[in-house]
Design a protein around this motif. Structure first.
Motif, PDB file in Angstrom:
ATOM      1  N   LEU A  34       0.975  -1.158  -0.282  1.00 29.74           N
ATOM      2  CA  LEU A  34      -0.214   0.566   0.155  1.00 29.74           C
ATOM      3  C   LEU A  34       0.300   0.830  -0.086  1.00 29.74           C
ATOM      4  N   ALA A  38      -2.308   6.822  -1.447  1.00 30.51           N
ATOM      5  CA  ALA A  38      -3.304   5.702  -1.898  1.00 30.51           C
ATOM      6  C   ALA A  38      -4.929   6.238  -1.490  1.00 30.51           C
ATOM      7  N   THR A  39      -5.679   5.999  -2.918  1.00 30.91           N
ATOM      8  CA  THR A  39      -7.341   7.101  -2.026  1.00 30.91           C
ATOM      9  C   THR A  39      -8.080   4.768  -1.543  1.00 30.91           C
ATOM     10  N   ILE A  40      -7.833   4.747  -1.202  1.00 29.32           N
ATOM     11  CA  ILE A  40      -9.059   3.326  -0.258  1.00 29.32           C
ATOM     12  C   ILE A  40      -9.953   3.778  -0.629  1.00 29.32           C
ATOM     13  N   ILE A  70      -8.752  -4.897   0.615  1.00 29.84           N
ATOM     14  CA  ILE A  70      -8.629  -3.418   0.675  1.00 29.84           C
ATOM     15  C   ILE A  70      -8.272  -2.766  -1.742  1.00 29.84           C
ATOM     16  N   TYR A  72      -7.703  -0.125  -3.802  1.00 31.15           N
ATOM     17  CA  TYR A  72      -7.465   1.286  -3.340  1.00 31.15           C
ATOM     18  C   TYR A  72      -7.028   1.608  -4.494  1.00 31.15           C
ATOM     19  N   TRP A  74      -4.810   4.496  -7.119  1.00 26.44           N
ATOM     20  CA  TRP A  74      -2.778   4.623  -7.328  1.00 26.44           C
ATOM     21  C   TRP A  74      -2.581   5.479  -8.790  1.00 26.44           C
ATOM     22  N   GLU A  78      -7.432   1.605 -10.590  1.00 28.31           N
ATOM     23  CA  GLU A  78      -7.960   0.505  -9.982  1.00 28.31           C
ATOM     24  C   GLU A  78      -7.873  -0.509  -9.215  1.00 28.31           C
TER      25      GLU A  78
END
Length: 105
Positions: A34, A38-40, A70, A72, A74, A78
């Motif tokens: 991770l 990064a957007t979860i 998870i 996310y 980045w 996706e």
């Protein structure tokens, strides 16, 4: 004791996104790849936008060995990963004092 066993810190942005704020080296989050910032999108299939801060702390504080899925984004892609929570503190809760090998001390 209940504490975050993932090794990452999450933060909610002003526009409601859930971001990875910090990842400690050698922890489950680091091993899962991770990246910071990064957007979860979801934790265990539950949309991040619907999870209160107490909710994601509860998810990441489950017993050692619990698998967390998870999703996310980045770099506009996706991504999917999973991690397995583990004990990050000694069983008795006592920590060894840090030693600093700093020049000039």
């Amino acid at each position: 004791a209940s504490y975050n066993r993932s090794g990452m810190t999450l933060a909610r942005t002003f526009d409601g996104k859930l971001l990875v704020q910090h990842v400690n080296p050698g922890t489950p989050a680091a091993k899962a790849g991770l990246p910071v910032r990064a957007t979860i999108l979801s934790l265990n299939g539950k949309a991040a936008r619907n999870i209160l801060p107490s909710g994601f702390n509860k998810i990441l504080s489950q017993k050692a060995g619990t698998r967390i899925e998870i999703r996310y984004t980045w770099d506009n892609e996706e991504m999917y990963t999973q991690l397995r929570l583990r004990a990050l503190l000694p069983p008795n809760g006592k920590r060894k004092p840090l030693t600093h090998d700093s020049p000039g001390r």
